[in-house]
Design a protein around this motif. Structure first.
Motif, PDB file in Angstrom:
ATOM      1  N   PRO A 111       0.801  -1.232   0.000  1.00  0.00           N
ATOM      2  CA  PRO A 111       0.000   0.000   0.000  1.00  0.00           C
ATOM      3  C   PRO A 111       0.834   1.283   0.000  1.00  0.00           C
ATOM      4  N   HIS A 117      -1.600   1.369  -5.140  1.00  0.00           N
ATOM      5  CA  HIS A 117      -3.017   1.017  -5.258  1.00  0.00           C
ATOM      6  C   HIS A 117      -3.390   0.716  -6.711  1.00  0.00           C
ATOM      7  N   GLU A 118      -2.734   1.393  -7.624  1.00  0.00           N
ATOM      8  CA  GLU A 118      -2.957   1.130  -9.046  1.00  0.00           C
ATOM      9  C   GLU A 118      -2.298  -0.190  -9.451  1.00  0.00           C
ATOM     10  N   ALA A 120      -1.597  -2.711  -7.613  1.00  0.00           N
ATOM     11  CA  ALA A 120      -2.244  -3.853  -6.954  1.00  0.00           C
ATOM     12  C   ALA A 120      -3.302  -4.498  -7.833  1.00  0.00           C
ATOM     13  N   GLN A 121      -3.925  -3.709  -8.701  1.00  0.00           N
ATOM     14  CA  GLN A 121      -5.027  -4.190  -9.526  1.00  0.00           C
ATOM     15  C   GLN A 121      -4.602  -4.583 -10.934  1.00  0.00           C
ATOM     16  N   LEU A 151      -6.056  -1.917   1.190  1.00  0.00           N
ATOM     17  CA  LEU A 151      -6.205  -1.474  -0.192  1.00  0.00           C
ATOM     18  C   LEU A 151      -7.670  -1.227  -0.531  1.00  0.00           C
ATOM     19  N   LYS A 152      -8.548  -2.087  -0.015  1.00  0.00           N
ATOM     20  CA  LYS A 152      -9.975  -1.932  -0.267  1.00  0.00           C
ATOM     21  C   LYS A 152     -10.489  -0.619   0.306  1.00  0.00           C
ATOM     22  N   GLU A 154      -8.990   2.005   0.262  1.00  0.00           N
ATOM     23  CA  GLU A 154      -8.588   3.033  -0.706  1.00  0.00           C
ATOM     24  C   GLU A 154      -9.173   2.738  -2.088  1.00  0.00           C
ATOM     25  N   ALA A 156      -9.180  -0.001  -3.846  1.00  0.00           N
ATOM     26  CA  ALA A 156      -8.375  -0.855  -4.718  1.00  0.00           C
ATOM     27  C   ALA A 156      -8.716  -2.319  -4.427  1.00  0.00           C
TER      28      ALA A 156
END
Length: 208
Positions: A111, A117-118, A120-121, A151-152, A154, A156
């Motif tokens: 994180p 965050h970008e 991570a996906q 992350l969720k 935020e 993500a």
């Protein structure tokens, strides 16, 4: 769509634990290849010269056709960020479903990564449990779920799974310590890597 995984790290030096993680990932999610990405200039730590680390990595993986080394980080000036590595590799390997192999301790910091965050996906995460503080697999899952929730929060979404590997207490730092203390590192690293360390007197290692 092919399935490829990125395995980045300092690899200072590469050891059997790294190889076990990569081999497990290869078969656990049916990967076509594992792309090893050695860090050019690791931040916040001193490391052996890149040329030495690269040579040891190439020696260690040369017998596995599913393993390959990318020098993508050597072609980039300035600070090297993980998201840039994935973007650059995506240009080289189009139509790919990406995985990222990472140790649990490093995954915990995701994180806080640059554009983490970008990133991570953009790929699925294959996490190697580590023997940090005697953590069990259950504890490792809890840590991963905490990262997922962070992350969720935020906005993500992340897909991850733990690699089903034995908890091997081998680390690069342990090997470097053994070298400094003139203890044998046989069976901690591939024999070709042990010979290279000895021949180049890395980590103040002396031949046995």
């Amino acid at each position: 769509m092919q399935q490829l995984a990125i395995f980045g790290g300092t690899f200072d030096p590469i050891h059997w634990g790294h190889l076990l993680v990569a081999e497990t990932a290869l078969h656990q999610v049916s990967l076509e290849k594992v792309i090893w990405v050695p860090t050019l200039n690791p931040p916040h730590k001193e490391a052996a010269l890149f040329e030495h680390r690269l040579q040891m990595l190439q020696l260690a993986i040369k017998d596995n056709p599913a393993f390959t080394v990318s020098l993508v980080e050597t072609n980039r000036s300035g600070t090297s960020y993980a998201i840039n590595t994935l973007i650059d590799l995506s240009a080289c390997y189009p139509n790919t479903h990406w995985y990222w192999i990472v140790g649990l301790d490093t995954f915990q910091t995701l994180p806080a990564w640059y554009r983490g965050h970008e990133l991570a996906q953009m790929c699925d995460w294959l996490i190697a449990p580590r023997q940090l503080g005697g953590e069990t697999i259950t504890q490792s899952k809890l840590i991963c779920k905490q990262v997922e929730q962070q992350l969720k929060d935020e906005s993500a979404i992340i897909n991850w799974q733990l690699l089903n590997i034995p908890l091997v207490g081998v680390s690069s730092s342990l090997i470097r310590k053994f070298c400094r203390d003139r203890q044998s590192i046989r069976y901690l690293v591939p024999e070709s890597v042990r010979s290279y360390i000895s021949n180049n007197n890395l980590y103040s290692y002396k031949s046995e």
